[in-house]
Scaffold this motif. Sequence first.
Motif, PDB file in Angstrom:
ATOM      1  N   GLU A 188      -5.978  10.269   5.625  1.00 37.01           N
ATOM      2  CA  GLU A 188      -6.864  10.837   6.644  1.00 37.01           C
ATOM      3  C   GLU A 188      -7.972   9.848   6.999  1.00 37.01           C
ATOM      4  O   GLU A 188      -8.323   9.681   8.167  1.00 37.01           O
ATOM      5  CB  GLU A 188      -7.457  12.144   6.106  1.00 37.01           C
ATOM      6  N   GLN A 189      -8.494   9.179   5.989  1.00 31.11           N
ATOM      7  CA  GLN A 189      -9.562   8.191   6.178  1.00 31.11           C
ATOM      8  C   GLN A 189      -9.077   7.018   7.034  1.00 31.11           C
ATOM      9  O   GLN A 189      -9.824   6.482   7.853  1.00 31.11           O
ATOM     10  CB  GLN A 189     -10.020   7.700   4.808  1.00 31.11           C
ATOM     11  N   MET A 190      -7.835   6.615   6.847  1.00 32.10           N
ATOM     12  CA  MET A 190      -7.270   5.468   7.570  1.00 32.10           C
ATOM     13  C   MET A 190      -6.588   5.871   8.879  1.00 32.10           C
ATOM     14  O   MET A 190      -6.041   5.015   9.560  1.00 32.10           O
ATOM     15  CB  MET A 190      -6.234   4.758   6.690  1.00 32.10           C
ATOM     16  N   HIS A 191      -6.593   7.176   9.211  1.00 30.66           N
ATOM     17  CA  HIS A 191      -5.840   7.679  10.368  1.00 30.66           C
ATOM     18  C   HIS A 191      -4.376   7.239  10.243  1.00 30.66           C
ATOM     19  O   HIS A 191      -3.774   6.706  11.190  1.00 30.66           O
ATOM     20  CB  HIS A 191      -6.437   7.159  11.668  1.00 30.66           C
ATOM     21  N   ALA A 192      -3.836   7.455   9.054  1.00 29.04           N
ATOM     22  CA  ALA A 192      -2.487   6.973   8.742  1.00 29.04           C
ATOM     23  C   ALA A 192      -1.445   8.059   9.010  1.00 29.04           C
ATOM     24  O   ALA A 192      -1.772   9.217   9.299  1.00 29.04           O
ATOM     25  CB  ALA A 192      -2.426   6.527   7.281  1.00 29.04           C
ATOM     26  N   THR A 193      -0.186   7.652   8.893  1.00 27.63           N
ATOM     27  CA  THR A 193       0.926   8.570   9.141  1.00 27.63           C
ATOM     28  C   THR A 193       1.992   8.390   8.078  1.00 27.63           C
ATOM     29  O   THR A 193       2.066   7.349   7.417  1.00 27.63           O
ATOM     30  CB  THR A 193       1.524   8.317  10.540  1.00 27.63           C
ATOM     31  N   THR A 194       2.834   9.406   7.917  1.00 29.92           N
ATOM     32  CA  THR A 194       3.914   9.354   6.925  1.00 29.92           C
ATOM     33  C   THR A 194       5.112   8.591   7.491  1.00 29.92           C
ATOM     34  O   THR A 194       5.657   8.987   8.517  1.00 29.92           O
ATOM     35  CB  THR A 194       4.363  10.769   6.524  1.00 29.92           C
ATOM     36  N   PRO A 195       5.529   7.500   6.851  1.00 29.73           N
ATOM     37  CA  PRO A 195       6.672   6.737   7.380  1.00 29.73           C
ATOM     38  C   PRO A 195       8.006   7.345   6.934  1.00 29.73           C
ATOM     39  O   PRO A 195       8.088   7.996   5.897  1.00 29.73           O
ATOM     40  CB  PRO A 195       6.474   5.358   6.748  1.00 29.73           C
ATOM     41  N   LYS A 196       9.022   7.102   7.727  1.00 28.77           N
ATOM     42  CA  LYS A 196      10.385   7.441   7.323  1.00 28.77           C
ATOM     43  C   LYS A 196      10.900   6.298   6.450  1.00 28.77           C
ATOM     44  O   LYS A 196      10.841   5.142   6.843  1.00 28.77           O
ATOM     45  CB  LYS A 196      11.262   7.620   8.557  1.00 28.77           C
ATOM     46  N   MET A 197      11.371   6.619   5.249  1.00 29.66           N
ATOM     47  CA  MET A 197      11.774   5.583   4.289  1.00 29.66           C
ATOM     48  C   MET A 197      13.283   5.333   4.361  1.00 29.66           C
ATOM     49  O   MET A 197      14.065   6.257   4.598  1.00 29.66           O
ATOM     50  CB  MET A 197      11.384   5.994   2.870  1.00 29.66           C
ATOM     51  N   ASN A 198      13.672   4.057   4.139  1.00 26.74           N
ATOM     52  CA  ASN A 198      15.089   3.709   4.101  1.00 26.74           C
ATOM     53  C   ASN A 198      15.305   2.622   3.050  1.00 26.74           C
ATOM     54  O   ASN A 198      14.349   2.007   2.563  1.00 26.74           O
ATOM     55  CB  ASN A 198      15.558   3.217   5.476  1.00 26.74           C
ATOM     56  N   ASP A 199      16.550   2.409   2.682  1.00 27.45           N
ATOM     57  CA  ASP A 199      16.885   1.353   1.724  1.00 27.45           C
ATOM     58  C   ASP A 199      17.760   0.278   2.379  1.00 27.45           C
ATOM     59  O   ASP A 199      18.548  -0.391   1.723  1.00 27.45           O
ATOM     60  CB  ASP A 199      17.601   1.942   0.495  1.00 27.45           C
ATOM     61  N   GLN A 200      17.613   0.116   3.707  1.00 24.13           N
ATOM     62  CA  GLN A 200      18.407  -0.862   4.443  1.00 24.13           C
ATOM     63  C   GLN A 200      17.568  -2.048   4.904  1.00 24.13           C
ATOM     64  O   GLN A 200      18.026  -2.845   5.734  1.00 24.13           O
ATOM     65  CB  GLN A 200      19.032  -0.182   5.676  1.00 24.13           C
ATOM     66  N   GLY A 201      16.354  -2.163   4.407  1.00 23.23           N
ATOM     67  CA  GLY A 201      15.507  -3.299   4.761  1.00 23.23           C
ATOM     68  C   GLY A 201      14.933  -3.240   6.160  1.00 23.23           C
ATOM     69  O   GLY A 201      14.549  -4.264   6.720  1.00 23.23           O
ATOM     70  N   ILE A 202      14.850  -2.035   6.745  1.00 25.67           N
ATOM     71  CA  ILE A 202      14.359  -1.895   8.127  1.00 25.67           C
ATOM     72  C   ILE A 202      12.871  -1.520   8.108  1.00 25.67           C
ATOM     73  O   ILE A 202      12.475  -0.527   7.490  1.00 25.67           O
ATOM     74  CB  ILE A 202      15.160  -0.826   8.891  1.00 25.67           C
ATOM     75  N   ILE A 203      12.071  -2.330   8.776  1.00 27.31           N
ATOM     76  CA  ILE A 203      10.646  -2.046   8.959  1.00 27.31           C
ATOM     77  C   ILE A 203      10.384  -1.937  10.453  1.00 27.31           C
ATOM     78  O   ILE A 203      10.741  -2.828  11.225  1.00 27.31           O
ATOM     79  CB  ILE A 203       9.761  -3.160   8.356  1.00 27.31           C
ATOM     80  N   LYS A 204       9.761  -0.821  10.850  1.00 27.45           N
ATOM     81  CA  LYS A 204       9.410  -0.627  12.263  1.00 27.45           C
ATOM     82  C   LYS A 204       8.056   0.065  12.300  1.00 27.45           C
ATOM     83  O   LYS A 204       7.965   1.270  12.076  1.00 27.45           O
ATOM     84  CB  LYS A 204      10.474   0.206  12.974  1.00 27.45           C
ATOM     85  N   MET A 205       7.017  -0.721  12.585  1.00 29.71           N
ATOM     86  CA  MET A 205       5.661  -0.174  12.608  1.00 29.71           C
ATOM     87  C   MET A 205       5.108  -0.218  14.031  1.00 29.71           C
ATOM     88  O   MET A 205       5.172  -1.247  14.693  1.00 29.71           O
ATOM     89  CB  MET A 205       4.746  -0.955  11.665  1.00 29.71           C
ATOM     90  N   LYS A 206       4.575   0.925  14.455  1.00 29.83           N
ATOM     91  CA  LYS A 206       3.988   1.020  15.792  1.00 29.83           C
ATOM     92  C   LYS A 206       2.465   1.007  15.683  1.00 29.83           C
ATOM     93  O   LYS A 206       1.887   1.851  14.996  1.00 29.83           O
ATOM     94  CB  LYS A 206       4.440   2.311  16.483  1.00 29.83           C
ATOM     95  N   GLN A 207       1.863   0.046  16.373  1.00 33.50           N
ATOM     96  CA  GLN A 207       0.398  -0.073  16.390  1.00 33.50           C
ATOM     97  C   GLN A 207      -0.174  -0.030  14.967  1.00 33.50           C
ATOM     98  O   GLN A 207      -1.102   0.724  14.658  1.00 33.50           O
ATOM     99  CB  GLN A 207      -0.219   1.028  17.250  1.00 33.50           C
ATOM    100  N   ALA A 208       0.414  -0.846  14.102  1.00 31.18           N
ATOM    101  CA  ALA A 208      -0.005  -0.883  12.698  1.00 31.18           C
ATOM    102  C   ALA A 208      -1.295  -1.686  12.552  1.00 31.18           C
ATOM    103  O   ALA A 208      -1.535  -2.658  13.274  1.00 31.18           O
ATOM    104  CB  ALA A 208       1.104  -1.496  11.844  1.00 31.18           C
ATOM    105  N   ARG A 209      -2.124  -1.268  11.586  1.00 35.81           N
ATOM    106  CA  ARG A 209      -3.409  -1.923  11.349  1.00 35.81           C
ATOM    107  C   ARG A 209      -3.507  -2.317   9.879  1.00 35.81           C
ATOM    108  O   ARG A 209      -2.944  -1.634   9.013  1.00 35.81           O
ATOM    109  CB  ARG A 209      -4.570  -0.979  11.693  1.00 35.81           C
ATOM    110  N   HIS A 210      -4.235  -3.395   9.599  1.00 40.85           N
ATOM    111  CA  HIS A 210      -4.425  -3.807   8.211  1.00 40.85           C
ATOM    112  C   HIS A 210      -5.292  -2.756   7.516  1.00 40.85           C
ATOM    113  O   HIS A 210      -6.376  -2.411   8.001  1.00 40.85           O
ATOM    114  CB  HIS A 210      -5.079  -5.173   8.136  1.00 40.85           C
ATOM    115  N   PRO A 211      -4.852  -2.221   6.371  1.00 41.26           N
ATOM    116  CA  PRO A 211      -5.571  -1.115   5.715  1.00 41.26           C
ATOM    117  C   PRO A 211      -6.985  -1.459   5.248  1.00 41.26           C
ATOM    118  O   PRO A 211      -7.806  -0.553   5.072  1.00 41.26           O
ATOM    119  CB  PRO A 211      -4.676  -0.779   4.508  1.00 41.26           C
TER     120      PRO A 211
END
Length: 779
Positions: free
Chosen positions: A283-306
């Motif tokens: 909540e403090q970081m205005h973060a969201t829950t990511p969908k997890m996978n084990d296929q090495g796929i990373i897809k971040m939209k408007q990601a910010r350094h924590p």
Amino acid sequence: MNPRIFQVLEYNKIIDMLKNLAASSLGKGKIEALKPSIKLDEVIRWQQETDEAAAVLRLKGSVPLGGIFDIKQSIKRTTIGGVLNALECLDIASTIYGGKQIKYFIEDMEESDLPILRDLIEQIVPLNELERQIKSCIDDHGHVMDGASDKLRTIRSKIRTSEGRVRDKLDSLTKTKTKMLSDAIVTIRNNRYVLPVKQEYRGAIGGIVHDQSSSGATLFIEPQAVVDLNNQLQEARVQEKHEIERILRELSNRIAEDHVFLYQNVEALGQIDFMFARAKLGEQMHATTPKMNDQGIIKMKQARHPLISGEEVVANDVEIGRNYTAIVITGPNTGGKTVTLKMVGLCTLMAQSGLQIPALDGCEMAVFNDVFADIGDEQSIEQSLSTFSSHMTNIVKILDQVNRETLVLFDELGAGTDPQEGAALAMAILDEVVNKGARVIATTHYPELKAYGFNRDGVINASVEFDVETLRPTYRLLIGVPGRSNAFEISQRLGLNISIIEKAKNQIGTDSRSVENMIASLEAARRGADHDYEEAEQVLKEAEELKQELEKQWQQFEQKKETLYKKAEEKAEKAIIQAREEAELVVSELKRMQNQATLKEHEWIEARKMLDDAQPNLSKKKPKEKQPSQTKELQVGDEVRLLTLNQIGTILEKISDTEFQIQVGIMKVKVKRKDLEFVKREKPLVERPMATVKGSNYHVKPELDLRGERFEDALLELEKYVDDAILAGYSKVSIIHGKGTGALRTGVQNFAKNHSHITTYRFGTMSEGGNGVTILELR
């Protein structure tokens, strides 16, 4: 996962932030032990936990987690015969109370889907009796109260009496011996009341010397007159101490009896606190829950350094693992390349720790067995290693362990040596990592690597944008566009003579100019695409606002329509009441006429006219098209709607395929099929293995669910159900009333208490539904 990565990516700072959000030492202990998991199902479970806690925070704003302590050591001491002090006992009572508070808080959220939290609160046992015993003996400040036992009350009364007598005696001496005292006060030394006597009057006062001042001018003497009184006071205090020890020993034994439940409560509370600390960080970081996978796929939209504040950080889109497995980022120094590397790595560690990531909804993160990073200045004077040597030592270790389930981050790959050799090494190292199937993101200054992404499958170029007008980086990441040096533009902006710049341009090769022109073209295309994207976003936003406005107007229309329907129904009801009254008159007249020997034709015509006039004059609206309910074949006994009156009736007789006789209230009328709409058909009775009331075909279930019923309706239904259950021969039935406010539960139990055929009643066991069910024993 290698421990060095936590320091390189500053994961420990995230842990420190998380600890500050925990409400208890129980939660802090779990946070300190938190490490990223490499098991997909475990990570998904952790993310679900955080998501549930975040949902509660969104709905309620906060949770009652105060007054919870880590009492495991105290519990353990009681199980081996140890005696707790008053404060330790008070902590246990406080933790019991805190557990009840969070348990009731979650239970009251009946409308929310919180399976994990509900499972945890089911493990919390409300030890009310133990809490009451502790609170009745120890006050909020950790002192054993007089009321803890009759003996303690008597002893303390005796202490107060003795103290009063000693003080009275000494007060009288201070008044009569004022000249002999350094100060006319009564003080305490060695737990005994004494007077501050001047050295020269030591013999005049007499008694026991307990202490003297630092100068030796004052002696603290216990006068002989109060020695016996002080002895009695000390004896009473010893008795008080023994009685307090006895009370605390009893409480400790009582705590030991419930040690299993207390351990269970503490474990559940620690996990709940841990979950909400993670949700608060999100909540403090205005973060969201990511969908997890084990296929090495990373897809971040408007990601910010924590770890960068929201005012300074620049959000970027990052994607890897689906169409390409390697990204080569080029661009100027201080442009944000290293920040991007650390952001991807740190967000990966956070996601694998069950933490939300600071990005928009719809993100995907992968679970890696290892995350490796070669970032920063690794020069070591102690080991006599240059920057290049240190980097290569680290890279060699990484290459030995890299595989398809690893994420590798290289910062300034190949730097610190000859540019041509460094660029060749960088490409060879990237080839090795890419061939092993790992996901890799690398930053570099070497222009040779700009072409690397065009010549290799699974590799893409990227750059950090630089604003030539302001001579500053924008920190925006451009995927698919290699970086330009911008040296000529910057030099020109800074005032370098244009002739010098032109000479420099002539000295670079045609290929280099072509590459630079291509990059410039790509950058222009990217800016155009971004502009189009922003315009599309604006159009989408306006469309959403229009949609919301239309939905609002539609709701208003529906409400108005309902109001008009209600008025029409009220009008129709009045017309039907009037028609019934007139029909009664017709029936009465017909009965009178039936008693006559003969009936004249004009009298029948007049009676028929009266009956026709009794029909309410309502507007008839035919539907535009027949619904399935209007074409369904009708049978005797079907429940139908009379469309001309908007009333429900039952079919009594099928006169023909197009005409039926139906019962509407007290009236029987003939109606055309087109004016009827099928509502429902009673299902034939199906025999089920349950009790049947003697002499009828009415089935009685062994349980009655009253949840959602109004209080008065629920009690009427309960009364009828109990009568039916007794007739059916049941000896025991279950009444489901839920937990809620407790009003319905109390009503059910008051009913059971006063019913002559209910012998006993009780709450259900855990397997029967707990406090949400009352079991009735019938006779």
